[in-house]
Scaffold this motif. Structure first.
Motif, short mmCIF file in Angstrom:
data_model
loop_
_atom_site.label_atom_id
_atom_site.label_comp_id
_atom_site.label_asym_id
_atom_site.label_seq_id
_atom_site.Cartn_x
_atom_site.Cartn_y
_atom_site.Cartn_z
N ASN A 76 5.94 3.99 -2.20
CA ASN A 76 6.73 5.23 -2.29
C ASN A 76 7.58 5.29 -1.03
O ASN A 76 7.05 5.51 0.06
N ASN A 77 8.88 5.08 -1.19
CA ASN A 77 9.78 5.03 -0.04
C ASN A 77 10.33 6.41 0.33
O ASN A 77 10.56 7.26 -0.53
N LEU A 78 10.55 6.57 1.63
CA LEU A 78 11.23 7.72 2.21
C LEU A 78 10.63 9.06 1.84
O LEU A 78 11.33 10.00 1.46
N ILE A 79 9.32 9.17 1.96
CA ILE A 79 8.64 10.45 1.83
C ILE A 79 8.19 10.83 3.23
O ILE A 79 7.53 10.06 3.91
N MET A 80 8.59 12.02 3.67
CA MET A 80 8.31 12.49 5.03
C MET A 80 8.85 11.47 6.06
O MET A 80 8.19 11.17 7.05
N ASP A 81 10.02 10.92 5.79
CA ASP A 81 10.72 10.00 6.69
C ASP A 81 9.97 8.70 6.95
O ASP A 81 10.09 8.10 8.01
N ARG A 82 9.17 8.26 6.00
CA ARG A 82 8.48 6.98 6.13
C ARG A 82 8.20 6.42 4.74
O ARG A 82 8.26 7.14 3.74
N ASN A 83 7.89 5.15 4.71
CA ASN A 83 7.52 4.49 3.47
C ASN A 83 6.00 4.44 3.38
O ASN A 83 5.33 4.15 4.36
N TRP A 84 5.47 4.70 2.18
CA TRP A 84 4.03 4.74 1.93
C TRP A 84 3.69 3.54 1.05
O TRP A 84 4.22 3.41 -0.06
N VAL A 85 2.83 2.69 1.54
CA VAL A 85 2.50 1.43 0.86
C VAL A 85 0.99 1.37 0.65
O VAL A 85 0.23 1.60 1.60
N HIS A 86 0.58 1.07 -0.57
CA HIS A 86 -0.85 0.88 -0.87
C HIS A 86 -1.13 -0.61 -0.91
O HIS A 86 -0.39 -1.38 -1.54
N LEU A 87 -2.20 -1.00 -0.25
CA LEU A 87 -2.57 -2.41 -0.10
C LEU A 87 -3.98 -2.63 -0.62
O LEU A 87 -4.86 -1.79 -0.41
N GLN A 88 -4.19 -3.77 -1.29
CA GLN A 88 -5.51 -4.18 -1.73
C GLN A 88 -5.69 -5.65 -1.37
O GLN A 88 -4.72 -6.42 -1.39
N ASP A 89 -6.95 -6.04 -1.07
CA ASP A 89 -7.22 -7.43 -0.71
C ASP A 89 -8.39 -8.04 -1.47
O ASP A 89 -8.86 -9.13 -1.14
N GLY A 90 -8.88 -7.34 -2.48
CA GLY A 90 -10.00 -7.85 -3.26
C GLY A 90 -11.35 -7.42 -2.73
O GLY A 90 -12.37 -7.66 -3.37
N SER A 91 -11.38 -6.77 -1.57
CA SER A 91 -12.65 -6.27 -1.03
C SER A 91 -12.80 -4.80 -1.40
O SER A 91 -11.89 -4.17 -1.91
N GLY A 92 -13.95 -4.26 -1.12
CA GLY A 92 -14.20 -2.85 -1.39
C GLY A 92 -14.57 -2.60 -2.84
O GLY A 92 -14.73 -3.53 -3.63
N ASP A 93 -14.68 -1.32 -3.20
CA ASP A 93 -15.14 -0.90 -4.51
C ASP A 93 -14.15 0.09 -5.11
O ASP A 93 -13.91 1.15 -4.54
#
Length: 124
Positions: free
Chosen positions: A54-71
């Motif tokens: 999600n680009n340019l929300i509150m003057d920054r870009n919001w990026v979700h990252l996953q790496d195969g770990s976690g639940d």
């Protein structure tokens, strides 16, 4: 001869040391969730796949990252990054930024973990 050897040793140390100092080992998203209290306010590096942008929300870009770990059941498989850098879904990236824990922006926007002011580097 001793003086030449010492100069060579000094030069090689000066040239190699900065590279090693910046070579911070990457953590998994699961590691960051497990160590969040100790890592709060610290710089972290992680690698993964961009799954949402999600680009340019509150003057920054919001990026979700996953790496195969976690639940996925408890959400510990995904971490949100804020950055000025651009990324696209499916990019493989390395991210370095400052970890913030339990942020509440109001209006229902709560983040158990957020990597702020991050730099994003594509993985080659």
């Amino acid at each position: 001869m001793t003086r030449t050897l010492s100069l060579a040793t000094l030069l090689s140390t000066l040239l190699i040391t900065p590279v090693l100092a910046e070579d911070t080992p990457a953590k998994t998203i699961s590691d960051i969730y497990q160590q969040r209290a100790a890592l709060n306010g610290q710089q972290v590096t992680l690698r993964g796949k961009v799954v949402k942008v999600n680009n340019l929300i509150m003057d920054r870009n919001w990026v979700h990252l996953q790496d195969g770990s976690g639940d996925a059941a408890d959400g510990s498989n995904d971490i949100t990054i804020t950055t000025q850098d651009k990324a696209q879904v499916n990019d493989q990236v390395t991210v370095t930024g400052t970890l913030a824990v339990d942020l509440d922006f109001g209006s229902g926007y709560k983040y158990p973990l957020l990597v702020e002011k991050a730099t994003i580097t594509p993985v080659q």
